[in-house]
Write a protein that holds these residues in place. Structure first.
Motif, PDB file in Angstrom:
ATOM      1  N   UNK A  65      13.017  12.006  26.641  1.00 45.34           N
ATOM      2  CA  UNK A  65      11.737  11.769  27.314  1.00 45.34           C
ATOM      3  C   UNK A  65      11.670  10.296  27.689  1.00 45.34           C
ATOM      4  N   UNK A  66      11.209  10.036  28.909  1.00 52.76           N
ATOM      5  CA  UNK A  66      11.043   8.658  29.369  1.00 52.76           C
ATOM      6  C   UNK A  66       9.593   8.463  29.797  1.00 52.76           C
ATOM      7  N   UNK A  67       8.884   7.549  29.122  1.00 48.42           N
ATOM      8  CA  UNK A  67       7.520   7.192  29.503  1.00 48.42           C
ATOM      9  C   UNK A  67       7.566   5.884  30.292  1.00 48.42           C
ATOM     10  N   UNK A  68       6.915   5.850  31.461  1.00 52.03           N
ATOM     11  CA  UNK A  68       6.944   4.650  32.294  1.00 52.03           C
ATOM     12  C   UNK A  68       5.554   4.307  32.807  1.00 52.03           C
ATOM     13  N   UNK A  69       5.352   3.011  33.090  1.00 55.04           N
ATOM     14  CA  UNK A  69       4.115   2.615  33.739  1.00 55.04           C
ATOM     15  C   UNK A  69       4.234   2.902  35.240  1.00 55.04           C
ATOM     16  N   UNK A  70       3.131   2.832  35.990  1.00 50.91           N
ATOM     17  CA  UNK A  70       3.176   3.212  37.408  1.00 50.91           C
ATOM     18  C   UNK A  70       4.186   2.418  38.236  1.00 50.91           C
ATOM     19  N   UNK A  71       4.232   1.107  38.059  1.00 49.52           N
ATOM     20  CA  UNK A  71       5.133   0.286  38.880  1.00 49.52           C
ATOM     21  C   UNK A  71       6.596   0.633  38.616  1.00 49.52           C
ATOM     22  N   UNK A  72       6.954   0.811  37.372  1.00 43.68           N
ATOM     23  CA  UNK A  72       8.338   1.146  37.037  1.00 43.68           C
ATOM     24  C   UNK A  72       8.717   2.504  37.594  1.00 43.68           C
ATOM     25  N   UNK A  73       7.785   3.443  37.557  1.00 39.76           N
ATOM     26  CA  UNK A  73       8.044   4.771  38.122  1.00 39.76           C
ATOM     27  C   UNK A  73       8.400   4.674  39.596  1.00 39.76           C
TER      28      UNK A  73
END
Length: 360
Positions: free
Chosen positions: A191-199
């Protein structure tokens, strides 16, 4: 006479079967990333996300670290085992004490921008490595389109049918989760959780946008070398994480084999081709022979246009022939090579020396 002809035909078939089932060198079909064009299309009629129906961010688990200062991860897990470069301007903090607690923390200016979880002993709430796909679908809203807003700019991802089976994207309030699924076993692998900019920087799916296009800075030659070496180390470690998950012995890193793999990845980029066979250096058998590498059997996986090592390993896992190589129990040594978005794995089978230890 007819009997003799039939016998000869039968023997020819048997010899053909033996030949193809007993090859010491295996080269698979080519594997490109699902969104391999890497081209985002401008679209002026995109609407701003309304935010309606957005799932609240998890209140516990490692995803809560995203957006926090790095002090939070240090307080919980200590200093990282090492820090690696990335192609997107952030650093990877690597926590690899155990294959069952393996994770990567993306850090930009002392702020955690993403968490990649590959160890089953880590808290990935509301998900979990090893969770069944049936359980995942039961409690997860699957969307075919997800939009990200950064200031006045809008970026819309299209999640196709293949993605919904093995690489889902889920939107929380200000947080995004990529869920990597093993289609064969039907379980969550990472699972990878990312903030909006990184996404948006990763552009993991087909993307249209309204406003300014967001892209990472082009690295210098020195920076790209560090990124390539980082991807190689992560690629090797993740291979053993996945092998351990599937109860297969870890492989030993082989320096000479790694040089062969690195040269092949670089050659594909510099000579503008994507194939197991180099126009100048030949196929894997030729390249291993030229480097005087001994082996009982060998195989090669290659991949292109994946944005990082975690993505390409997942791609290999869900490709039937590449999976067989990735998880083949007979292989004892591995060399990996990365150059830009081209990746090579060279596996060989040979007797382990007493001095060769496999770190669990």
């Amino acid at each position: 006479m007819k009997v003799l002809v039939k016998i000869l035909i039968f023997l020819a078939i048997i010899l053909t079967v033996i030949f193809y089932s007993d090859q010491t060198i295996q080269e698979n079909d080519l594997l490109e990333a699902p969104s391999s064009t890497g081209q985002a299309l401008p679209q002026e009629n995109l609407s701003l996300p309304t935010g309606e129906g957005t799932i609240p961010r998890p209140e516990k688990g490692l995803s809560t670290l995203v957006g926090q200062n790095t002090n939070e991860i240090v307080n919980s897990f200590g200093e990282p085992n090492r820090i690696e470069a990335s192609a997107f301007g952030y650093d990877w903090w690597v926590y690899n004490d155990s294959l069952t607690s393996y994770m990567l923390i993306g850090v930009t200016d002392d702020t955690i921008t993403q968490v990649y979880i590959a160890g089953e002993n880590l808290d990935a709430f509301p998900y979990q490595v090893g969770q069944t796909i049936d359980d995942l679908y039961r409690f997860t809203i699957i969307e075919s389109e997800i939009s990200v807003q950064l200031e006045s700019n809008v970026y819309t991802f299209t999640i196709n049918d293949v993605d919904t089976k093995n690489r889902l994207l889920v939107e929380f309030n200000g947080l995004y989760a990529q869920i990597y699924v093993d289609e064969v076993d039907g379980v969550v692998e990472a699972i990878r959780f990312t903030d909006p900019r990184t996404t948006v920087l990763h552009q993991p799916y087909e993307m249209t946008y309204k406003g300014d296009y967001l892209a990472a800075d082009v690295p210098s030659t020195t920076e790209q070398k560090a990124i390539n070496e980082s991807n190689e180390r992560l690629l090797f470690e993740l291979t053993n994480v996945y092998r351990a998950r599937h109860e297969v012995d870890a492989v030993v890193e082989d320096f000479a084999l790694g040089i062969v793999a690195r040269k092949h990845s670089e050659d594909m980029v510099m000579e503008n081709y994507f194939s197991h066979e180099s126009p100048d250096f030949g196929d894997l058998e030729n390249r291993l022979k030229e480097s005087k590498i001994l082996y009982d059997s060998a195989a090669e996986n290659i991949g292109s246009n994946y944005y990082d090592s975690a993505e390409v390993v997942h791609g290999w896992l869900n490709s039937q022939d590449h999976r067989k190589v990735l998880l083949k129990a007979n292989f004892t040594h591995l060399g990996v090579g990365a150059f830009g978005k081209f990746y090579t794995q060279n596996f060989v089978e040979r007797e382990l020396l007493n001095s060769e230890n496999i770190n669990e």
